[in-house]
Structure formats: structure tokens, C-alpha cells
Design a protein around this motif. Structure first.
Motif, PDB file in Angstrom:
ATOM      1  N   HIS B 432       0.862  -1.173   0.000  1.00 25.76           N
ATOM      2  CA  HIS B 432       0.000   0.000   0.000  1.00 25.76           C
ATOM      3  C   HIS B 432       0.896   1.220   0.000  1.00 25.76           C
ATOM      4  CE1 HIS B 432      -3.375   2.612   0.858  1.00 25.76           C
ATOM      5  NE2 HIS B 432      -4.193   1.582   0.732  1.00 25.76           N
ATOM      6  N   PRO B 433       0.546   2.226  -0.794  1.00 29.66           N
ATOM      7  CA  PRO B 433       1.407   3.416  -0.813  1.00 29.66           C
ATOM      8  C   PRO B 433       1.380   4.187   0.509  1.00 29.66           C
ATOM      9  CG  PRO B 433      -0.127   3.385  -2.662  1.00 29.66           C
ATOM     10  CD  PRO B 433      -0.552   2.318  -1.738  1.00 29.66           C
ATOM     11  N   ASP B 434       0.345   4.011   1.301  1.00 30.76           N
ATOM     12  CA  ASP B 434       0.239   4.766   2.554  1.00 30.76           C
ATOM     13  C   ASP B 434       0.624   3.879   3.730  1.00 30.76           C
ATOM     14  OD1 ASP B 434      -0.841   6.792   1.031  1.00 30.76           O
ATOM     15  OD2 ASP B 434      -2.886   6.021   1.319  1.00 30.76           O
ATOM     16  N   PHE B 435       0.926   4.536   4.859  1.00 27.99           N
ATOM     17  CA  PHE B 435       1.114   3.756   6.076  1.00 27.99           C
ATOM     18  C   PHE B 435      -0.254   3.489   6.671  1.00 27.99           C
ATOM     19  CE2 PHE B 435       1.758   2.723  10.456  1.00 27.99           C
ATOM     20  CZ  PHE B 435       2.822   1.855  10.383  1.00 27.99           C
ATOM     21  N   SER B 439      -0.201  -2.228   8.439  1.00 30.47           N
ATOM     22  CA  SER B 439       1.257  -2.290   8.286  1.00 30.47           C
ATOM     23  C   SER B 439       1.936  -2.613   9.612  1.00 30.47           C
ATOM     24  CB  SER B 439       1.807  -0.962   7.765  1.00 30.47           C
ATOM     25  OG  SER B 439       1.092  -0.551   6.637  1.00 30.47           O
ATOM     26  N   ARG B 445       6.360  -4.752   4.582  1.00 25.46           N
ATOM     27  CA  ARG B 445       5.529  -3.682   4.064  1.00 25.46           C
ATOM     28  C   ARG B 445       6.134  -3.218   2.744  1.00 25.46           C
ATOM     29  NH1 ARG B 445       5.551   2.343   5.863  1.00 25.46           N
ATOM     30  NH2 ARG B 445       3.859   3.053   4.556  1.00 25.46           N
ATOM     31  N   VAL B 447       5.974  -0.378  -0.060  1.00 32.22           N
ATOM     32  CA  VAL B 447       5.441   0.931  -0.399  1.00 32.22           C
ATOM     33  C   VAL B 447       5.777   1.212  -1.856  1.00 32.22           C
ATOM     34  CG1 VAL B 447       5.341   3.354   0.278  1.00 32.22           C
ATOM     35  CG2 VAL B 447       5.918   1.620   1.962  1.00 32.22           C
TER      36      VAL B 447
END
Lengths: 551, 800, 165
Positions: B432-435, B439, B445, B447
Motif C-alpha cells: 500500500h502506498p500509505d502507512f 502495516s 511492508r 510501499v
């Protein structure tokens, strides 16, 4: 046979040497020789006495009298008065002040008495606890060598089993059986834990073993590890014992340097590592499952049992948890054989037991005696009688969680079986001797306060039971209680001892229960007459009123 | 099995059963406080102490496991005495300030009070005489904290740790000073509380309570129904008070028997119920003034006028008819709703096809979800997740989460996955591009740059093939197109993918290793994947990955597209689709069409209709003249809102039925007040194809009507002649009748009826007949042709 | 005034303690101990610092601040609030009590004007109790910082306290 009666220690730290300690040391040798005492009195040195201004210090055993500063001209007086005539010289005594760790422990360890039989304290105070060479010269690591090179793990367990060694932590569970449980439980890795969280008030035997003979614990844990198939051991030392921690850390390090610990011990395939761990102040961590939780980095709260640590211990793995004193028995057993060990003590309780004698006796300190001697013997012989000629009122055996033995039961032999039969706990070996000036309500109050503070809080009877009992005993001591409160106390005490999760809750009200059994009248006087017969409790001691009532 | 005796009764129970559970099976009640079926036994309250022959002291039934030949006695005068003492001791540190607390059960105040009463103790006179802690001590807006009532059973601590995996509550200090605190003795929210209310649901004394309803007293009745927030399909109890006509919702409580969630709910499900009785609800049908005036439609459609239902429906029918008469059937479009019942969605499909004669019908959510749906259909031939939520949570050894913020969007499933990680060591890879919250629980993780998902997945497959981790047997037996597909991976070397995605090569290697060597592996994606550019390609890539690893047809494997809305799956299932009748029966199949023509007594259109996206374009271009939008705010829910607004704005005539005013209703000509899930009965189908009952709890607010009823009435305004099929009529008195019709015409729903659903809550389609148990996991035979299809995915650069 | 620990020092110390004892769940108590020793108490700000370094879900280690607070508040040797420059820990166990401890603690309280558990206004003294220190042979016993005083009588109290600045 040469019997050393007394021992003189002269401080030889740098500061003491600057103030003539060397001369004092030689003067003692001369003077003792003059009085013809050379065969009976040994003179030695002590290095670390802390930063003090009353040096050189001279400590005389077994009385543990501390003199200081001792000038050359004082030596004659001390030898004549103290060592020859047996009277302590008050005006030469050092002023009471802080005790450096060394002194603190050596003061507790009084000299060897004739009937004492030393197995676990054999080397304590004799070898240098910081020197592995000293330990090895005194039979150290012989047992481990024998185990690793001449015995199979099963043979080690069999030998311990045959010796009849029982756990010295209080419960008296046969050590050999515990080891064989873990050895035969599937699952790996397995762990050895040495329970050095000696927290029972009035008990310091483990501290003396750790500080006096730390290598023996390292050796014993390694033997235990070999026997059960473990490669990691933990020693959980209570946070209040920084010196013991330091000495054990050092012992581990030195043993590792010599290949007596770590990988390929004695050049064999066997490897064992020991990790020292300092506690942080919690009585409950002496309970083995609480100790394990604490080792895992959590609150020291006991787990439900079963499962026992032998199947589900540290990190969920099979684990042996042994007390320090228990482990200290292991090397001598392997060295000398189970048969030798069984000759000491009584048939059902073999070996020796280390006791601490405390309270209102002339001698307080530590003794190691064979199992089976009586309280009367302990008080009269080792305790050198009651202090100030007072009458014995009661003895609390086994620390604060232990039972109260009234004076009339002082002829009960001190061994696991007799005590069990008499409903008395041997527990940690603390013997708190109380004279006639002790108020049982006041004593109960102190004991209950202790448990209120040390209860972990997990289970209801103990968490609120200890709180309630303390509240009520306070009311009794203030003359504010009613008779029915005793019934409430008995109910709470019963529930605590029957349905608490661990030993703490089960034994927290033992003393109270015994006090109500043996000294109920005295307690009731606080309630009915609002009088404390001994005059300790905060109710005014209205003697006239008391007499009026009696009349 | 282990045989033991409890109170003289001999019984057999499985190994590792506690004495407490064994006694329960024998119908013997042992008092407990700290024990809860969802939680690890604690053994703290000691109330369940029982005598076990051979033991020196009583043992706690909640922690003691049965052993062969064990003889247990649960009652004795001594045990009664201990239990009384325990309760009296608890009362020493207990104070009830007397306010009414919130509790699902109208008869018993609390479990604690029940046992106090049972043992004949008078609570009022025995408890502490004044409060010793602050009442209402935490500012959490949903959870009420009154530590005067805390008995240190630690059920909240364990619920937060074991159920929600959040570790907000803890025990601090010890002994008499022991207390429960949040975090490092902060407020709950500072301790990162998610306000799920699990602690409240597990509290046996009322020390933790529902703040919004704490003083509202007990409900008159409980109505068990299905939550309307997301696709997980939790069940909950609406607590209803009948002090106003039709009743009102006092609060929501969890229901231990709920099949998916048990006693657990998320903050939305448990506390987000005030919308039901919101003053902003639409309560009266409205039409634009120009319609009443009979004048031309002003540019902004003019002002609203409240009218009665008949008038509103008449205008709605007239508008749709006019469009059809003037511009043909293809000038009308219908949008169904993932918020509405299956039965309502079915009626929309019937309205479009039977009454209006168009296949221009689609699901609202498809506007944003279309590409995902297409991808699924193309790769698997089925618009459905392959495995169940619990199946993934309980069996998967590793999980790839991509394009989903699960703990926000599907909180209860998110929590199930957290539990999988914490309590059974499942390896989670979060891309996922976001935290995002998940996560925190991830083994790895990733990114990546948004839009490079397909490249990322291709890169993983490249590594998998390099290491020989693919499942050759599966590929041979159950897939097609592998030969052709394989070469498309050549250029997706780790270096190349790293450069594209912004990830480092080590992470890619690590991710591939985790996912390929911890099988079964499941893939979970959600709306965030659909919002990425080229979502269809992403979905196909993910299906490729699962085919490559042979992760279909095994428990703990498969693909789980998480449906945003509570009934997105059902809306599609019910023919809310331009190409399918209900149950994915194609409109261009003559046999199928004939079946429906016979049933509905009417000739039906032959060609697939417009998708939602196409409808919007058609409207913007003036080809689509009339729209009927059911249930929701099209504009706010979509990623391409302006495109939709343009379409709506251009459309001649828009009917909108919804519970609330919205951006979408600004473009409507007729506005029909719909109801919430609390005001109607029917079914929802959750994201794992599970069909569950929704039960009406209160009367519709104001003059609002359930959508199915409004649709039924609208049919009367539209219908010119009755056909002569079995199901040509629209005489529905309730939704169960509609479900009977659905079952008759939809093979995958053939075994569904309301009557059956009242008994069994775990029916997952296909349910082939009334005795079929449903299909929790789709195996390969369920997919088109029994084989999954590999699809070459070439593009690599981030699309715009 | 009681001194509070500074944020920078905390981070640095946690860093060192974790490096020394390992970033493991079972190193939590020794790590807390280091911090307690250094500052005389455990500042709450240290907890997230420790958590951040040990929390490792990939290895199955999940640590929250609540876990650390829970452990830190359990043990008697740890303090969660700053203490005075000199900390007196008086042994309140039965053996010391029987040997005259009751009078000594009274004398300490009178001399310092503090109740048990309190810290003086000027931040010089904290008066705490401790369970058995294992030197019961010379009871009553108390600790001032790291110095052990044994065989204490109540009239020695002022003289002992006077040694500390």
C-alpha cells in the motif's frame, strides 16, 4: 584435632594499609601467639570494606564484632578481653554506620559451630568468591567433570534421585523426580532456571550461597542442564541483591574463559549457557510461574497450574526451576555419592538445612544443620538463649508465610515430615524467635501488611482478602473491632488458603490463623477489653481498668 | 474423547476441554466472572473453584483441563462459603452510583449482580458506601468508564488484546492497588483505542458501558439483524424501546451468536446508529415544482415540493415512460444499490427488464468497482471471492494485502487478520502506498508507486519462477494459457520492477519468498486497488499469481475482493448488471432469456445493456434520457465524481430513492424517501457470498417507505398489461415472497428462503437446493470451464 | 525541586540499554532497570522509545506502551515518578519489626516530616519502604541510596540523616 574457634579479619584496603593495617595484622599474630591461642584462632584479611573513616577495621568471628579504627595499642586489649576472656570490648567497637556489601554479608555469616554440618555452605567465607582458581582448588567443578565425562544424563538424575534431595524452596518436592519429568517431556529447547529470588522476609541463605560460593551454582546449573538436556539456563536474582548479581556475572564469565561453561564444556559435545537476570522488587516472583512470566519481560503474575513449568515453562517450553540451596546440594552429591548424602539428616529428609535465626535471641544469623533437630535446640544452642533472659512466646517458622509455633510446641523436630504432620511449614528456613514482649496483634499486623503490599492482585481472595484482613487487624489494634470481625477474618482466611491461585494467597493468612488458634484470648482482649496486654498496640494500656475487670 | 464424572454424571468430552466447558455440556452451571468463551482462561476471580478428587485444594474449572477418570464436584457447603466470601470481598471494592446502565438484557443488571443475588448477598448494603474513583473517568465519546465497578476480572484487557489486538487496556500496579489503565495510564484514545467497544461487550459489571446510551435503561426488545456498513456482514442486536409509535433504537449491542463476529463489532457497527433516527432523514416524497406546474424543466431543475406517494410515483412513472416513448428503451438507465436488500435489487432488475424492457442496469458501486468486477469475470469467469473470510483468517499461512485499508474499510475482517498474525503466526505482506494500520502487523511492508501494482505482481512471479516455487501440477491440471503467459514475465526482472515501483530488490525477493513458501497464501484486495489506474489489469495479475502458486481450491488460499458496501455482492448477484440476469445468467443466452421470458410473461431485450460508466457517458452525450437511481449518493461514492455530475446534470429526468438528501439528489426530479436497514426485512449477501437476514426493528421514519414497497407500487404506475408467466405479477406483500421468486429463477440462490435463513446463518452461494449446505469455498469446478485462465499482462509503467 | 529527565537523555539511554540487553521482549525488565537506575525513576516518555525498538510483528513480538507501563508499575524497585535526591528504603518486614523497627520508622518519619511514600518539598528526601533486604541478621535495617544501615536504633536516625547533603 585442630578446631578453629574464632577468626579475626583485618581490613587491608589501600586506605587501611596507609593507616597501619599491616602492623595491626602482625600485632594480632604476635598477641594471639602470646596467649597461646594460635591453634584456635585464625587471622586473615578482608579487602573491601567500603569508604569509611574508622579504618583499619577488625572483625572478630563468630561474634561478628566490628572494631575500628584499631590502633596498634588496641590489639592487646582486644586479644585479651575478647579472644581470651570472651568479652566484647565496647569502647573499641566501630560506630554503627553504613555497611559496605562485604561487611553486610560477612556479618551475617557467623562462625562455624561444633554441631554444624556444612554441605552447601562448605566453602562460603573460605574461598574467594571472585576466584575460580580458589573454587577449583576446593573441589570445584569436580562434580561437573565427573558428570560430563563419566555419567550419562540418566545416571546423573538417578544419583540425585537416590540421594533423596528435596527442593529447599519450601515445598520439598523431590529434585530427582522433577529432573526426570523434564528430561522425559517432549519439546525443545528445555531450560534450567535457578530461582534466586529469595524474598521471604528473614531469609538470606541463598544470598550467602550466591555471595560466598557463586561458582557452585554455576556448576550445579550446568549439571542440571546436562541431566535434562538443556542448553540454556537463567538465574533470576532478586534486585535487592546487587552484589550477588555481580558475583554470579563474574563467575559465569570466568567459567566461560576456562571452558567450564559455554560451548564444548570439558572438551565434550555438551554446551550450556547461563544468563543472569536481575529482579526488580517483587516477592511474588519467588513463585516459579511468576518468576517465569517476569523472565519473559512481563508482570510477575503467577500462571494457572497445571500446566506446570516442567511441561509448560519458560517461553512455553519444559523447564526445571530449582532453588539456590537445592542446587548447591547437587555438586557435593555427585562428588561424594548419594550414599554419603543420605547419611546426613533423617531418613525421610536427607541432607542438611540452612536456617536463619532471627529475633529476640542472643545470636542471630545463619546455620546449616542436619535435618531433624528441634526448635528448642536451635534457640538454646545456636541462638545462645533468649535475649535479656526473656521468655519465649512463639517462633514463626518459614518466613512471613510460615506458621506460628507457640512455645509449648518447641520440641517438634525440624524436618519436612514432622513439620507436615504438625501442620507447620519449614519453608525457607527462617526462624523468627519472639519473646514475651511481642504482641500477637502487632505481629499479625506487620505480616498482613507485608502480604497486602506484595500480593500481585490476580485473584480475588488474595487481592481483597489481604486488604480486608489488614484493615480489620488495624481496627483490632486500635480497639475498634467487634468480636464478629474474628469470624469474618476466619472466613476470608479460609477462602484465601483454599481457593487462591498460588502459594502467596494460600499462605498469607497462615500466621493469622495460627495466632487465632493459639493466642485467641490475647486477641479478644484487644476487642473486648480494648487493652493490649503487652502494651504495643496504639490502644492505651489501661492497667487499672484491666485489674478492675479482672477483680 | 475423555470420560469424566461431574456431580455423579458421567460424560465424554474431547481432549483439552476445560472442566467448565465439560460441565456446561452436561447442563451444570458453575458460577464464573472472569471467564468468557471468547477469551483465554484467566483463573482470577476464583468463583468457579470446584472440588476435584485427589487434589489437595479446589481448582478453577475455567483453567483446569479434564483428565480421564476425573471426578468433579461443583457444589458443596464449603465451596458455597468460598464463593460467598469471594463475592463479598469483591463488593468491598465495588460501588454502584445508582445510574441506569446500558445492558442488552432487560432482566439481569449484570453478570456480577446476578451471582451476588444468587448467593443471597444484598448488594446495596454490602458494597462500598461511597465512590473511591471518578465516575465517567475517560473522555472517549463512545465508551463509559466507571472504575468503581471494576472487579479486575481483566476481561476488557483480554478482549482488547485477543479480540481487537489493540492492547489499550492493561493492568497496572499490583495487589490492593491493582487497577486497569489505558496505555501508560493515559486516556483511551491516547492509548490508540479504536472504540470498537469489545471491552464493553465483555465487561461483566457495567464498569465499562456504552456512553451514548448509558442512562437510557433497558430496551423493550432486541432485534437481531445484519449491519449495513460494510461487506463483512456482521450481525448485531438493535435494542428497541417502544415508547414512541413504531419504536426507536436505543443502542446497538453485539450478539454472541453472530456467525461472523460473535460478541465483536467495530466502532461503526456498534456506535454509528444515530443516522437511523437522524432529523436529516428524508421523510416525505418530493417532486420538482416544474413537474406540478407542467412547465419546462429549468436549468437547475427548480425548487422542491412535498407531495404524497401516489403523486410522486405517478410523476416517476410518467418520466420513465416519456423517455421510453420518445427516445426508445435504451434511453433509460437504472442503477441499483449495494446498500439495499437483495430483494430490492432483484425488483430493480425486474423493473428494468420486464417493465421497461432494457438491460441498462448496473450497480452503483460498479462505477468505481467496474474494472475489478471485469477482471474477476475475465480471469475466473465468476464475479465472486473464492474463499471465506474465516477460512483465510484461520488457514492462510501468508496473506498478500494489496489496495485495501482493511482495518478502516472492513474493520472486523481486519481484526481477524491481525489475530491471524498475532496468535498463529500468519505472515502478512502489505502493499500500500500509505502507512495503513495493518502495516503495524505486517511481516513486510511494500510501499510501491501507485499504479505499478501489475509490475510488482509480475515481478514477484518472475522471482517465483526463477526459484521454481510455482505449482506445476496445479498449472497443468487447472489452468489454461500458461505457455503463452510465461514469456510476458521475462522483462520483469527484480532490477526492472524495482526501478518501476520504487521498491528495493531485497524487499521484492523477500516478499516473493514469504508468499511462495508460506502456502496456502491468500490475496485480499479492496477498493483502493479499484481506485488505482488500470484496476482490471491488477486483478488479472493477482489471479495469475494465485494460479501460478496453485492457491485456488484450498482452504486459506484464493482471492478475496473486499466489497465496499454491505450488499455490493448481492446487488451484482441480483442482476444489477447489464449482461446478467440474477445469478450471473447471461442475457445473451437464448435459453436463459427464454426462461425469464416465460417466468415474467414478457419478451426481453437480447443485447447486454450499458454499464454504469457507459450510462454516465451516454447521459452526458444526450443518448440516455432518464435515470432511476436506487439507494445512494452516486457522486460522493465515486472516484470520478465530476464525470458523474456531468452525466446527471445532462439527464432529462432523474428519479432518486434514498434515505438522505445528497449531491445526487440535487440532480433529481423526483425524490423518494427510502429507509435504513433498521426499517425493513430481507437479505444481504456479504463479501464472502453469505446470505443473511435483515430484520425490521422499527417503523419507517415519517412517510418513508422500504424500497421494495415503493418499487412494487411504482410497478402499478408503469404497468400497462399483465403478462402470463408464473412470476409476471408484482403482488408482493413481503420480501420473503420476492426471495421465493429469486430462488426459483436463480440456481445459485435456489436453496435460499427466508424461512431457512431464520434457522441457518451460514449459507454461502451456490446453494443448490433447500437441503444443500451452501459453498463456503469455491473450488476449481465452480470456475468457468473448470480452469483458471492466465492472462498476459504487458504494461509496466504507471498508467495515468 | 524534583528533577525530571530530559527527552534527549531518555532516547540516548534507551538506545544504550536496548543495545546492551537486546531488542527482545524478555529484555524489558533489565532495560527498565537501566533507566530507573540512571534517572532514579522511569519517565513515561521512555516507554514508547523502548516499544519502538522491540516491537517486531514479523517475529511475532507485539509490544504496546500498555505492556511496558504494566510491567514498570508492577515492580517495587521501579518508580514512575521522580524521587528525591536521596531515597530511604526502610525494611518493614517482620524480623526487623520484631527487633525494634517500629520505633525506627517512627523516628524517620518524625525527623523528615514525611509519610511513607512521600517526597520532601525540597526534593531532597523520599521515604519508601521495602520488603526484606536479606540482611535480617542485623535488623532493623534501612537503605539510604546504596548504603545499608543495620542494627539501627531510633536515636541514631538524626546522626545518619545528617551525613547526607
Amino acid at each position: 584435632m585442630k578446631v578453629i574457634r574464632s577468626m579475626v579479619l583485618v581490613s587491608v584496603d589501600q586506605a587501611s594499609l596507609e593507616r597501619g593495617a599491616e602492623e595491626v595484622f602482625h600485632k594480632f599474630l604476635e598477641e594471639i601467639d602470646e596467649f597461646g591461642l594460635s591453634d584456635k584462632i585464625a587471622v586473615s584479611t578482608i579487602r573491601d570494606v567500603g569508604l569509611r573513616d574508622d579504618i583499619p577495621l577488625v572483625i572478630v568471628y563468630p561474634d561478628a564484632a566490628v572494631y575500628g579504627p584499631v590502633r596498634l595499642e588496641d590489639v592487646h586489649t582486644i586479644v585479651e578481653e575478647h579472644l581470651y576472656k570472651g568479652n566484647i570490648v565496647p569502647h573499641l567497637l566501630a560506630l554503627m554506620r553504613e555497611l559496605a556489601p562485604e561487611i553486610a554479608w560477612t556479618r551475617d555469616r557467623r562462625g562455624t559451630l561444633p554441631i554444624e554440618k556444612r554441605i552447601v555452605l562448605e566453602r562460603a567465607g573460605i574461598v574467594n568468591p571472585e576466584s575460580i582458581e580458589d573454587y577449583i582448588l576446593n573441589d570445584g567443578f569436580q562434580a561437573l567433570g565427573k558428570a560430563l565425562t563419566q555419567m550419562t544424563p540418566a545416571e546423573v538424575i538417578a544419583e540425585i534421585d537416590k540421594s533423596g534431595l528435596q527442593g529447599r524452596g519450601g515445598a520439598g518436592f523431590p529434585t530427582g523426580r522433577k529432573w526426570s519429568f523434564v528430561a522425559s517431556t517432549p519439546g525443545s529447547p528445555k531450560y534450567v532456571i535457578c530461582n534466586a529470588d529469595e524474598s521471604e522476609p528473614g531469609t538470606f541463605k541463598d544470598r550467602l550461597i550466591l555471595e560466598g560460593d557463586p561458582f557452585s551454582i554455576v556448576e550445579a546449573m550446568t549439571i542440571a542442564g546436562y541431566a535434562i538436556g538443556a542448553h540454556e539456563g537463567y538465574i533470576y536474582i532478586r534486585g535487592e541483591y546487587p552484589r550477588a548479581y555481580h558475583l554470579i556475572e563474574n563467575a559465569i564469565h570466568q567459567a566461560e574463559m576456562l571452558g567450564l561453561l559455554g560451548d564444548h564444556i570439558f572438551g565434550t559435545d555438551y554446551s550450556f549457557h547461563i544468563h543472569p537476570h536481575a529482579g526488580a522488587g517483587a516477592y511474588i516472583c519467588g513463585e516459579e510461574t511468576a518468576l517465569i512470566e517476569s523472565l519473559e519481560g512481563k508482570r510477575g503474575m503467577p500462571r494457572p497450574r497445571p500446566p506446570y513449568p516442567t511441561t509448560y515453562g519458560l517461553f512455553g517450553k519444559p523447564t526445571v526451576v530449582n532453588n539456590v540451596e537445592t542446587l548447591a546440594n547437587v555438586p557435593p552429591i555427585l562428588r561424594n555419592g548419594a550414599v554419603w548424602y543420605r547419611e546426613v539428616g533423617s531418613p525421610k529428609s536427607t541432607g542438611t538445612k540452612v536456617y536463619t535465626i532471627l529475633g529476640n535471641v542472643n545470636f542471630t544469623g545463619l546455620i546449616e544443620v542436619p535435618m531433624g533437630i528441634t526448635l528448642r535446640e536451635v534457640i538454646d544452642i545456636y541462638g545462645k538463649g533468649m535475649r535479656n533472659g526473656k521468655k519465649l512466646k512463639l517462633v514463626q517458622t518459614g518466613g512471613s508465610s510460615g506458621t506460628i509455633v507457640p512455645a509449648k510446641l518447641q520440641d517438634t523436630p525440624l524436618d519436612f515430615d514432622s513439620f507436615r504432620n504438625a501442620g507447620v511449614s519449614l519453608g525457607s528456613g527462617a526462624l523468627l524467635v519472639c519473646d514475651e514482649d511481642t504482641c500477637v496483634v502487632d505481629l499479625a499486623k506487620v505480616i498482613l501488611r507485608f502480604f497486602r503490599n506484595e500480593c500481585c492482585g490476580k485473584c480475588t481472595p488474595c487481592r481483597i482478602g489481604t486488604l480486608r484482613l489488614y484493615e480489620i487487624i488495624n481496627q483490632i489494634s486500635e480497639g475498634k473491632a467487634v468480636l464478629s470481625d474474628l469470624e469474618v477474618m476466619q472466613n476470608i482466611s479460609e477462602a484465601m488458603s483454599e481457593v487462591s491461585n498460588c502459594g502467596l494467597g494460600q499462605t498469607a493468612s497462615t500466621a493469622l490463623r495460627d495466632i487465632l488458634k493459639y493466642f485467641r484470648e490475647e486477641v479478644e482482649m484487644h476487642i473486648i477489653d480494648k487493652v493490649c496486654p503487652v502494651g504495643v498496640c496504639p490502644i492505651a494500656k489501661h492497667e487499672s481498668e484491666l485489674m478492675q475487670k479482672a477483680g | 474423547m475423555i470420560s469424566l464424572t461431574i456431580n455423579g454424571q458421567t460424560l465424554d468430552v474431547p481432549e483439552n476441554t476445560t472442566v467448565l466447558k465439560a460441565a456446561e455440556q452436561a447442563g451444570i452451571v458453575i458460577p464464573t466472572l472472569c471467564n468468557h468463551k471468547d477469551l483465554t482462561p484467566y483463573g482470577g476471580c476464583r468463583l468457579c473453584s470446584v472440588d476435584i478428587q485427589g487434589l489437595r485444594l479446589p481448582a478453577t474449572a475455567c483453567t483446569m483441563l479434564v483428565a480421564p477418570g476425573m471426578i468433579v464436584r461443583t457444589e458443596s457447603p464449603a465451596l458455597t462459603r468460598y464463593r460467598r466470601t469471594i463475592l463479598e470481598l469483591l463488593l468491598v471494592r465495588f460501588y454502584d452510583a445508582g445510574y441506569t446502565h446500558s445492558n442488552g438484557s432487560p432482566t439481569i443488571d449484570s453478570q456480577f449482580a446476578y451471582w451476588v443475588n444468587y448467593y443471597g448477598i444484598d448488594m446495596k448494603s454490602t458494597m462500598a458506601q461511597k465512590p473511591f474513583r471518578l465516575i465517567d473517568s475517560d473522555p472517549n465519546p463512545f465508551i463509559w468508564v466507571d472504575k468503581n465497578k471494576c472487579i479486575m476480572c481483566t476481561r476488557c484487557v483480554r478482549a482488547c488484546a485477543e479480540v481487537q489486538c489493540r492492547f489499550v487496556w492493561t493492568q497496572a500496579y499490583r495487589g490492593y492497588d491493582l487497577r486497569i489503565v489505558a496505555g501508560a495510564d493515559t486516556t483511551m484514545l491516547q492509548a490508540r483505542c479504536e472504540s470498537c467497544g469489545a471491552c464493553v461487550a465483555h465487561c461483566p459489571t457495567g464498569a465499562l458501558d456504552n456512553k451514548m446510551s448509558v442512562k437510557l435503561g433497558p430496551p423493550d426488545r432486541l432485534v437481531t439483524t445484519t449491519c449495513s456498513y460494510c461487506g463483512v456482514g456482521c450481525q448485531l442486536d438493535l435494542n428497541i424501546k417502544d415508547d414512541v409509535p413504531g419504536g426507536r433504537v436505543l443502542r446497538v449491542t453485539s450478539n454472541a451468536k453472530a456467525p461472523i463476529n460473535g460478541d465483536h463489532l467495530c466502532v461503526k457497527g456498534r456506535y454509528g446508529y444515530d443516522f437511523i433516527q437522524s432529523p436529516n432523514r428524508l421523510k416525505q416524497p418530493c417532486v420538482r415544482k416544474y413537474l406540478l406546474d407542467g412547465t419546462a424543466r429549468p436549468h437547475n431543475r427548480g425548487s422542491w415540493v412535498e407531495v404524497d406517494w401516489d403523486t410522486a410515483l405517478d410523476f416517476a412513472a410518467r418520466g420513465l415512460r416519456n423517455a421510453r416513448d420518445q427516445y426508445g428503451v435504451h434511453s433509460i438507465g437504472l442503477l441499483t444499490s449495494g446498500r439495499c436488500l437483495n430483494e430490492e435489487n432483484y425488483l430493480m432488475n425486474k423493473l428494468a427488464r420486464q417493465l421497461l424492457g432494457t438491460n441498462n442496469i448496473d450497480c452503483c458501486e460498479r462505477v468505481s468497482h467496474a474494472s475489478v468486477v471485469d477482471g474477476l469475470e475475465s480471469g475466473l469467469g465468476l464475479n465472486a471471492p473464492s474463499n471465506s473470510l474465516d477460512d483465510v483468517a484461520n488457514e492462510a499461512k501468508s496473506i498478500l494485502m494489496i489496495g485495501t485499508n482493511t482495518s478502516e474499510q472492513h474493520p472486523i475482517f481486519g481484526v481477524k487478520l491481525r489475530r491471524a498474525v498475532l496468535w498463529r503466526g500468519c505472515k502478512l505482506v502489505v502493499a500500500h502506498p500509505d502507512f495503513i494500520n495493518m502495516s503495524e502487523y505486517a511481516a513486510l511492508r511494500l510501499v510501491h508507486r501507485p499504479g505499478t501494482e501489475a509490475a510488482l505482481v509480475n515481478g514477484l512471479m518472475h522471482i517465483i519462477l526463477k526459484n521454481g516455487w510455482e505449482d506445476r501440477t496445479f498449472i497443468e491440471k487447472y489452468t489454461t494459457g500458461f505457455q503463452d503467459f510465461e514469456s510476458c514475465l521475462d522483462k520483469f526482472t527484480p532490477e526492472y520492477v524495482a526501478q518501476q515501483s520504487g521498491l528495493d530488490e531485497t524487499s521484492l525477493q523477500h516478499a516473493a519468498e514469504i508468499l511462495a513458501t508460506n502456502r496456502p497464501m491468500a490475496i485480499v484486495w479492496g477498493i483502493d486497488l479499484a481506485n488505482y489506474p488500470a484496476a482490471r489489469r491488477n486483478v488479472l495479475s493477482l489471479i495469475n499469481l494465485q494460479l501460478l502458486l496453485g492457491n485456488f481450491g484450498v482452504p486459506g488460499g484464493g482471492v478475496i475482493p473486499l466489497r465496499t458496501q454491505n450488499n455490493t455482492q448481492g446487488a451484482c448477484d441480483m442482476g444489477g448488471h447489464p449482461s446478467y440476469y440474477p445469478g450471473y445468467q447471461p442475457v445473451d443466452s437464448d435459453a436463459t432469456r427464454k426462461k425469464f421470458e416465460a417466468a415474467w410473461g414478457k419478451g426481453l431485450p437480447t443485447r447486454p445493456g450499458l454499464t454504469a460508466t457507459q450510462m454516465m457517458s451516454a447521459a452526458a452525450e444526450g443518448r440516455l434520457r432518464a435515470l432511476f437511481i436506487l439507494g445512494e449518493d452516486l457522486v460522493a461514492g465515486a472516484s470520478n465524481g465530476s464525470h458523474i455530475q456531468r452525466g446527471l446534470h445532462n439527464c432529462d429526468f432523474v428519479v432518486h430513492m434514498a434515505a438522505f438528501d445528497s449531491e445526487t439528489s440535487r440532480h433529481a426530479d423526483v425524490l423518494l424517501p427510502g429507509v435504513t436497514f433498521a426499517e425493513k426485512t430481507g437479505t444481504f449477501t456479504n463479501t464472502e457470498r453469505r446470505i443473511q437476514m435483515v430484520h425490521q426493528a422499527i417503523a419507517p421514519q415519517g412517510n418513508a417507505r422500504p424500497d421494495w414497497l415503493a418499487l412494487t407500487e411504482l410497478s402499478r404506475h408503469l404497468r400497462r398489461n399483465n403478462g402470463d408467466g408464473d412470476y409476471s405479477d408484482w403482488d408482493y406483500h413481503d420480501t420473503s415472497q420476492i426471495m421465493t421468486e429469486i430462488a426459483a429463477l436463480t440456481p445459485i440462490y435456489a436453496g435460499i428462503s427466508h424461512e431457512r435463513l431464520e434457522q441457518i446463518t451460514c449459507l454461502q452461494w451456490p446453494v443448490k437446493n433447500l437441503s444443500h449446505p451452501g459453498t463456503p469455498m469455491l473450488s476449481m469446478e465452480h470456475f468457468a470451464g473448470g480452469r483458471g485462465r492466465f492472462t498476459r499482462i504487458e504494461a509496466a509503467e504507471a498508467d495515468s | 525541586m524534583v528533577q525530571e529527565a530530559k527527552a534527549l537523555d531518555i532516547v540516548e539511554l534507551v538506545e544504550q540499554a536496548v543495545a546492551k540487553h537486546g531488542a527482545r521482549r524478555d529484555a524489558v525488565i533489565p532495560i527498565l532497570n537501566e533507566i530507573n537506575q540512571a534517572f532514579g525513576y522511569i519517565p513515561t516518555a521512555a516507554l514508547p522509545e523502548i516499544r519502538r525498538r522491540i516491537h517486531a510483528p514479523a517475529e511475532g513480538v507485539f509490544l504496546a506502551d500498555s505492556h511496558l507501563y504494566s510491567a514498570a508499575s508492577f515492580y517495587q524497585l521501579f518508580s514512575l515518578k521522580p524521587l528525591g535526591r536521596h531515597v530511604i528504603r526502610f525494611c518493614e518486614s517482620a524480623p526487623c519489626h520484631v527487633m525494634g523497627g517500629r520505633q525506627v520508622i517512627q523516628a524517620l518519619q518524625n525527623e523528615l516530616g514525611l509519610e511513607i511514600g512521600e517526597t520532601s518539598q525540597d526534593g531532597k528526601w523520599s521515604l519508601l519502604t521495602t520488603s526484606c533486604l536479606g540482611v535480617c541478621g542485623v535488623g532493623p535495617v534501612f537503605l539510604v541510596d546504596d548504603d545499608i544501615y543495620g542494627n539501627v536504633t531510633s536515636d541514631q536516625v538524626p546522626e545518619i540523616l545528617a551525613r547526607y547533603k
